[in-house]
Design an enzyme around this catalytic site. Structure first.
Site, PDB file in Angstrom:
ATOM      1  N   GLY A   1       0.805  -1.221   0.000  1.00 25.10           N
ATOM      2  CA  GLY A   1       0.000   0.000   0.000  1.00 25.10           C
ATOM      3  C   GLY A   1       0.831   1.262   0.000  1.00 25.10           C
TER       4      GLY A   1
ATOM      5  N   ARG B   1      -4.486  -2.957  21.733  1.00 25.06           N
ATOM      6  CA  ARG B   1      -4.021  -4.327  21.508  1.00 25.06           C
ATOM      7  C   ARG B   1      -3.041  -4.831  22.568  1.00 25.06           C
ATOM      8  NH1 ARG B   1      -3.498  -4.109  14.875  1.00 25.06           N
ATOM      9  NH2 ARG B   1      -5.738  -4.306  14.508  1.00 25.06           N
TER      10      ARG B   1
ATOM     11  N   SER C   1      -2.777   1.537  10.622  1.00 25.89           N
ATOM     12  CA  SER C   1      -1.672   1.136   9.736  1.00 25.89           C
ATOM     13  C   SER C   1      -1.990   1.410   8.269  1.00 25.89           C
ATOM     14  CB  SER C   1      -1.300  -0.330   9.937  1.00 25.89           C
ATOM     15  OG  SER C   1      -2.422  -1.153   9.770  1.00 25.89           O
TER      16      SER C   1
END
Length: 596
Positions: free
Chosen positions: A21, A290, A407
Site C-alpha cells: 500500500g 491491543r 496502519s
C-alpha cells in the site's frame, strides 16, 4: 567481481522498493507529479502483505456519529503510550478524512450504510471527546477485506499513471556515496541478471520483519528487507523493541482474526466462561488497545484460566451475532476460522492466542518520509536521496503501540506525503550523481559470498533457531534475565550465519539464495530488537517488563536508535520524542496514565 555477473544499468528519477500500500501510493503519486518512477518488488504487487489487512482504515468522517480528527489524534497519542511524535500524528489524523475520500474516488469499494455513506465500525482504543465519550465508529471498512480492496485499487492507479514495474526482483543493497543514497542494486529472479538502479531518490517501502518470530500473522515474505539494507548502510533503526502482538491470532495456525470481529460485538472468554476483559479494561472491555488485551489474555492463561486440553489459549465468541451480520461484515474470517480452526463461527467460539502482528519500530523518518539520523545536536538530519514509508519506517505515529486501523492510514497518508516531497525536491530528468565502482563492487561481493556459502548449517535450521529464540525471549512479557539471555542467543545465532550452506548456486529462481538473503536481513533486526528491549528499563506500550512494571517518562520518554557496527556489535543511542504539534489547531497532549 562485477565482471562475473551480467549487470544491467537503469536511470530513473525515483525508485520505490516494495509494492504494498505505501509503495504503490508513493509510486503513482510521484509518477503523477511528472517524475520518471520505477517500482521494484520481490513478488507480484497484489501479493504484497497489505492484501491481508482485514478490519479497516481509520478516519474521523463522522458517518456513524459525531467525530473529530483531534479526538483521533488524542486516541493515537494515548495508544502510542506517549512515544509517538505529535507533529506526525497530527499530520496523519488531520489528513485522514481526505485520504479516505481520495481512496473512494480511486475506486475502493467501501461497505456502505443504508444512506449510502462509507460504513465505519468501532475499533480498539478509538473514542470520542478526548477519551471521555463513548467508543468512536471511526474505522472505514470494505467488509473484512479492506487491505485487499485498497491494494488492488492502488495497483490499478499505478498502472494508470504508467509506473514502470520490475516484478520478482529482489533488492540486495542500497548504493550509498558520501552518506547519500544514489540507487539500489537488485537481482532479477526470472533470468538471473543483476540490475543497478540509479535514482535521485530511493523509497524503502518493504514492510515489517514479523518473520523474525516463530508465530506471526505476517506472510513468509515479511522479512524486513529495507531495514536490513538500512543497517548495512550504517543507518540506525528506531524503537525496535516495540513489537505488537495481535490478541486474536488463530490458535496453532497464527492466522489473523480481525479486531473488527470485536468491533462488531465479538468478545473473549476464559475457561470459566467469564468475559475477563471487564476486569482489565472496565470501560473499553474487549476494545481496549491491543497491548492491553494481549497482556490480559496472557495473564489469564498463566493463571490457569486458559481453555483447551493444555489450557493455553482463550475463546473468541461471535456465535451470539446474527448470521446475516457475520456473513455481510465478516465473510473472510468466517472462511479463515473454518479452514484453520475447523469452527463454524455462527455456532462455535474461535480458539485464539496473541500472535506477532506489527513492528512499531523501523527506519526513522520525518512526516515527509525522508530518512533522518542523529547528527550531533541535530536529531533530524536528513539522509539525502533516501525515504522510507509504511511498516518499514518509523515516523513515529504508532510509538510504543499501534491502534488497529491506523496502519492502512499510515500507508496512504505518508505514501502521498513522500510523493509530494519528492516532487518538490527533484527536477525531472536531471543528471544523476556518480556512483563509484567500489560501492557497486562491495554489494556484488556480498551477494556472491552468500551465494557460494558452503558451511555446515542450513538456512532453515538457523532461521528456526532465531524464530524460536525471539518467540521465547522477546514476547508479551519480558524480564532482564530473559532479555539478556535472548540477546546472547541471537548474537550467537547471528555469528552462525558465517557457516550457512546454500545448496543451489544458480541465479534463476533460486529460492535457497532468496531465503539466505532474507535471513541476513532478519537476523540484524532480531538482534537490535532484543538488545533495545534489554536496555529499556520500563514498561511502555507493547514493551511490558515484569521487573519494571511502570512507565518512566523522566528517563525513558525517548526514542531508541539502534544499529550494528562492522564487528557485529549493537550500538544504542537515544533522542527525544516530539511533544509539540504542527499547528495551532490542536494543543499538544501531555502525558497521562493510560487506562481504558
Amino acid at each position: 567481481m562485477t565482471k562475473s555477473y551480467n549487470i544491467i544499468h537503469h536511470k530513473f528519477d525515483v525508485i520505490v522498493v516494495g509494492a504494498g500500500g505505501a509503495g504503490l501510493r508513493a509510486a503513482f503519486g510521484m509518477a503523477e507529479e511528472g517524475l520518471n518512477t520505477a517500482c521494484i518488488s520481490k513478488l507480484f504487487p497484489t501479493r504484497s502483505h497489505t492484501v491481508a489487512a482485514q478490519g479497516g482504515i481509520s478516519a474521523a468522517l463522522g458517518n456513524m456519529g459525531a467525530d473529530d480528527w483531534r479526538w483521533h489524534m488524542y486516541d493515537t497519542v494515548k495508544g502510542s503510550d506517549w512515544l509517538g511524535d505529535q507533529d506526525a500524528i497530527e499530520y496523519m489524523c488531520k489528513n485522514a478524512p481526505d485520504a479516505i475520500l481520495e481512496l473512494e474516488h480511486y475506486g475502493v469499494p467501501f461497505s456502505r450504510t443504508e444512506e449510502g455513506k462509507i460504513y465505519q465500525r468501532p475499533f480498539g482504543g478509538m473514542t470520542t471527546e478526548y477519551g471521555k465519550g463513548k467508543a468512536a465508529q471511526r474505522t472505514c471498512a470494505a467488509a473484512d477485506r479492506t487491505g485487499h480492496a485498497i491494494l488492488h485499487t492502488l495497483y490499478q492507479q499505478s498502472l494508470k499513471h504508467k509506473v514502470q514495474f520490475f516484478i520478482e526482483y529482489f533488492a540486495i543493497d542500497l548504493l550509498m556515496e558520501n552518506g547519500e543514497c544514489r540507487g539500489v542494486v537488485a537481482w532479477n529472479l526470472d533470468d538471473g541478471s543483476l540490475h543497478c538502479f540509479r535514482a535521485h531518490n530511493v523509497v524503502l517501502a518493504t514492510g515489517g520483519y514479523g518473520r523474525a518470530y516463530f508465530s506471526a500473522t505476517s506472510a513468509h515474505t515479511c522479512t524486513g528487507d529495507g531495514g536490513g539494507m538500512a543497517i548495512r548502510a550504517g543507518l540506525p533503526l528506531q524503537d525496535m523493541e516495540f513489537v505488537q502482538f495481535h490478541p486474536t491470532g488463530i490458535y496453532s495456525a497464527g492466522c489473523l482474526i480481525t479486531e473488527g470481529a470485536r468491533g462488531e460485538g465479538g468478545y473473549l472468554v476464559n475457561a470459566n466462561g467469564e468475559r475477563f476483559m471487564e476486569r482489565y479494561a472496565p470501560a473499553a472491555k474487549d476494545l481496549a488497545s491491543r497491548d492491553v488485551v494481549s497482556r490480559a489474555m496472557t495473564i489469564e492463561i498463566r493463571e490457569g484460566r486458559g481453555v483447551g486440553e493444555h489450557k493455553d489459549h482463550v475463546f473468541l465468541h461471535l456465535n451470539h451475532l446474527s448470521p446475516e451480520i457475520v456473513h455481510s461484515r465478516l465473510p473472510g474470517i468466517s472462511e479463515t476460522a473454518k479452514i484453520f480452526a475447523g469452527v463454524d463461527v455462527t455456532k462455535e467460539p474461535i480458539p485464539v492466542l496473541p500472535t506477532v502482528h506489527y513492528n512499531m519500530g523501523g527506519i526513522p523518518t520525518n512526516y515527509h518520509g525522508q530518512v533522518i539520523i542523529k547528527d550531533g545536536k541535530n536529531h533530524n538530519s536528513v539522509v539525502k536521496g533516501l525515504m522510507s514509508i509504511g511498516e518499514a519506517a518509523c515516523v513515529s505515529v504508532h510509538g510504543a503501540n499501534r491502534l488497529g486501523s491506523n496502519s492502512l492510514l499510515d500507508l496512504v497518508v505518508f505514501g502521498r506525503s513522500a510523493a509530494l516531497k519528492a516532487a518538490e525536491l527533484i527536477k525531472p530528468a536531471s543528471p544523476h550523481k556518480p556512483v563509484s565502482e567500489e560501492a557497486l563492487e562491495k554489494i556484488i561481493s556480498r551477494f556472491d559470498k552468500i551465494r557460494h556459502s558452503s558451511g555446515n548449517i542450513s538456512v532453515a535450521d538457523l532461521r528456526l533457531k532465531m524464530q524460536r529464540t525471539m518467540q521465547s525471549h522477546a514476547s508479551v512479557f519480558r524480564t532482564q534475565e530473559v532479555l539478556d539471555e535472548g540477546a546472547e542467543m541471537i548474537s550467537e545465532i547471528r555469528s552462525g550465519y558465517k557457516d550457512i550452506k546454500v545448496n543451489d548456486k544458480s541465479l534463476i529462481w533460486n529460492s535457497d539464495l532468496v531465503e539466505a538473503l532474507e535471513l541476513d536481513n532478519l537476523l540484524d533486526q532480531a538482534l537490535v530488537t532484543v538488545y533495545s528491549a534489554a536496555a529499556r528499563k520500563e514498561s511502555r506500550g507493547a514493551h511490558a517488563r515484569e521487573d519494571y512494571p511502570d512507565r518512566n517518562d523522566k528517563e525513558w520518554m525517548q526514542h531508541t536508535l539502534s544499529g550494528v557496527d562492522e564487528a557485529g556489535k549493537v550500538v544504542l543511542d537515544y533522542k527525544p520524542v516530539t511533544l509539540t504539534t504542527l499547528s495551532d489547531e490542536v494543543k499538544a497532549i501531555p502525558p497521562a496514565k493510560r487506562v481504558y
